[in-house]
Design a protein around this motif. Structure first.
Motif, PDB file in Angstrom:
ATOM      1  N   ASP A  16       0.876  -1.012   0.262  1.00  0.00           N
ATOM      2  CA  ASP A  16      -0.445   0.213   0.126  1.00  0.00           C
ATOM      3  C   ASP A  16       0.900   1.572   0.270  1.00  0.00           C
ATOM      4  O   ASP A  16       2.193   1.398   0.133  1.00  0.00           O
ATOM      5  N   SER A  17      -0.096   3.114  -0.095  1.00  0.00           N
ATOM      6  CA  SER A  17       0.148   3.543  -0.440  1.00  0.00           C
ATOM      7  C   SER A  17       0.365   4.976   1.132  1.00  0.00           C
ATOM      8  O   SER A  17      -0.822   4.129   1.150  1.00  0.00           O
ATOM      9  N   LEU A  18       1.121   5.446   1.596  1.00  0.00           N
ATOM     10  CA  LEU A  18       0.608   6.579   2.412  1.00  0.00           C
ATOM     11  C   LEU A  18       1.469   7.589   1.816  1.00  0.00           C
ATOM     12  O   LEU A  18       2.583   7.620   1.271  1.00  0.00           O
ATOM     13  N   ARG A  19       0.817   9.311   2.530  1.00  0.00           N
ATOM     14  CA  ARG A  19       1.410  10.009   2.185  1.00  0.00           C
ATOM     15  C   ARG A  19       1.384  11.087   3.309  1.00  0.00           C
ATOM     16  O   ARG A  19       0.610  10.813   3.796  1.00  0.00           O
ATOM     17  N   LEU A  20       2.677  11.052   4.049  1.00  0.00           N
ATOM     18  CA  LEU A  20       2.772  12.290   5.264  1.00  0.00           C
ATOM     19  C   LEU A  20       3.819  13.453   4.824  1.00  0.00           C
ATOM     20  O   LEU A  20       3.939  13.568   3.910  1.00  0.00           O
ATOM     21  N   SER A  21       2.673  14.283   5.685  1.00  0.00           N
ATOM     22  CA  SER A  21       2.972  15.687   5.596  1.00  0.00           C
ATOM     23  C   SER A  21       3.054  16.546   6.679  1.00  0.00           C
ATOM     24  O   SER A  21       2.926  15.819   7.789  1.00  0.00           O
ATOM     25  N   CYS A  22       3.581  17.592   6.742  1.00  0.00           N
ATOM     26  CA  CYS A  22       4.937  18.376   7.922  1.00  0.00           C
ATOM     27  C   CYS A  22       4.681  19.282   7.364  1.00  0.00           C
ATOM     28  O   CYS A  22       5.074  19.868   6.041  1.00  0.00           O
ATOM     29  N   VAL A  23       3.383  20.447   8.132  1.00  0.00           N
ATOM     30  CA  VAL A  23       3.696  22.263   8.528  1.00  0.00           C
ATOM     31  C   VAL A  23       4.246  22.242   9.246  1.00  0.00           C
ATOM     32  O   VAL A  23       4.593  22.230  10.615  1.00  0.00           O
ATOM     33  N   ALA A  24       5.371  23.315   8.493  1.00  0.00           N
ATOM     34  CA  ALA A  24       6.307  24.457   9.605  1.00  0.00           C
ATOM     35  C   ALA A  24       5.541  25.373  10.031  1.00  0.00           C
ATOM     36  O   ALA A  24       4.930  26.172   8.645  1.00  0.00           O
ATOM     37  N   SER A  25       5.417  26.221  10.571  1.00  0.00           N
ATOM     38  CA  SER A  25       5.162  27.100  11.257  1.00  0.00           C
ATOM     39  C   SER A  25       6.772  28.737  11.064  1.00  0.00           C
ATOM     40  O   SER A  25       7.735  27.951  10.203  1.00  0.00           O
ATOM     41  N   GLY A  26       6.382  29.708  10.677  1.00  0.00           N
ATOM     42  CA  GLY A  26       7.905  30.900  10.510  1.00  0.00           C
ATOM     43  C   GLY A  26       7.558  31.183   8.438  1.00  0.00           C
ATOM     44  O   GLY A  26       6.631  31.160   7.923  1.00  0.00           O
ATOM     45  N   ARG A  27       7.786  32.146   8.709  1.00  0.00           N
ATOM     46  CA  ARG A  27       7.982  33.025   7.603  1.00  0.00           C
ATOM     47  C   ARG A  27       9.013  32.753   6.512  1.00  0.00           C
ATOM     48  O   ARG A  27       9.568  33.332   5.000  1.00  0.00           O
ATOM     49  N   THR A  28      10.073  31.376   6.997  1.00  0.00           N
ATOM     50  CA  THR A  28      11.306  31.846   6.250  1.00  0.00           C
ATOM     51  C   THR A  28      11.384  30.127   5.920  1.00  0.00           C
ATOM     52  O   THR A  28      12.470  29.169   5.473  1.00  0.00           O
ATOM     53  N   PHE A  29      10.394  29.876   5.407  1.00  0.00           N
ATOM     54  CA  PHE A  29      10.190  28.022   4.637  1.00  0.00           C
ATOM     55  C   PHE A  29      11.316  27.971   4.307  1.00  0.00           C
ATOM     56  O   PHE A  29      11.578  26.336   3.932  1.00  0.00           O
ATOM     57  N   SER A  30      11.176  28.396   2.917  1.00  0.00           N
ATOM     58  CA  SER A  30      12.274  27.934   1.420  1.00  0.00           C
ATOM     59  C   SER A  30      14.051  27.949   2.050  1.00  0.00           C
ATOM     60  O   SER A  30      14.771  28.153   1.356  1.00  0.00           O
ATOM     61  N   THR A  31      13.925  28.632   3.177  1.00  0.00           N
ATOM     62  CA  THR A  31      15.081  29.265   3.798  1.00  0.00           C
ATOM     63  C   THR A  31      16.140  27.254   4.538  1.00  0.00           C
ATOM     64  O   THR A  31      17.425  26.904   4.684  1.00  0.00           O
ATOM     65  N   TYR A  32      14.704  26.667   4.581  1.00  0.00           N
ATOM     66  CA  TYR A  32      14.918  25.085   5.515  1.00  0.00           C
ATOM     67  C   TYR A  32      15.300  24.400   4.713  1.00  0.00           C
ATOM     68  O   TYR A  32      14.540  23.863   4.094  1.00  0.00           O
ATOM     69  N   GLY A  33      16.297  23.533   4.751  1.00  0.00           N
ATOM     70  CA  GLY A  33      16.791  22.224   4.524  1.00  0.00           C
ATOM     71  C   GLY A  33      15.151  21.100   4.947  1.00  0.00           C
ATOM     72  O   GLY A  33      15.445  21.724   6.269  1.00  0.00           O
ATOM     73  N   MET A  34      15.078  20.589   4.646  1.00  0.00           N
ATOM     74  CA  MET A  34      14.143  19.610   5.234  1.00  0.00           C
ATOM     75  C   MET A  34      14.053  18.358   4.824  1.00  0.00           C
ATOM     76  O   MET A  34      14.617  17.999   3.946  1.00  0.00           O
TER      77      MET A  34
END
Length: 124
Positions: A16-34
């Protein structure tokens, strides 16, 4: 401080398949490696995948390559882990991780922020 809120875990059967999601707070998400990590009780935390701030670069541990896909939507401050062809050995608690300052969380480079973890259970 950055808060990471995960969702999408569950109990499924092998294949089977699953999709995990992770929502981050803050205004600088694009500067974070995830990244995504996983950990079974009594074992070391294992690196699964990471993605650059822009989404242009990804890297996977060998055991999931070809089955899992990490992606991100910076407009939604969200990183995803699409997991296909799940196997019983994928059963773990999965953690979302962030590295600030354009860095990347890796097996040897500690993350700056962690999610609470979400359980993935795969039965045979």
């Amino acid at each position: 401080q950055v808060q990471l809120i995960e969702s999408g875990g569950g109990s499924v059967q092998a294949g089977d398949s699953l999709r995990l999601s992770c929502v981050a707070s803050g205004r600088t998400f694009s500067t974070y490696g995830m990244g995504w990590f996983r950990q079974a009780s009594g074992k070391e935390r294992e690196f699964v995948a990471h993605i650059t701030g822009s989404g242009g670069g990804t890297y996977y541990t060998a055991s999931v390559k070809g089955r899992f896909t990490i992606s991100r939507d910076n407009g939604k401050n969200t990183v995803y882990l699409q997991m296909n062809g799940l196997k019983p050995e994928d059963t773990d608690v999965y953690y979302c991780a962030a590295k600030r300052g354009f860095g990347l969380p890796t097996a040897t480079t500690p993350a700056d922020y962690w999610g609470q973890g979400t359980q993935v259970t795969v039965s045979s």
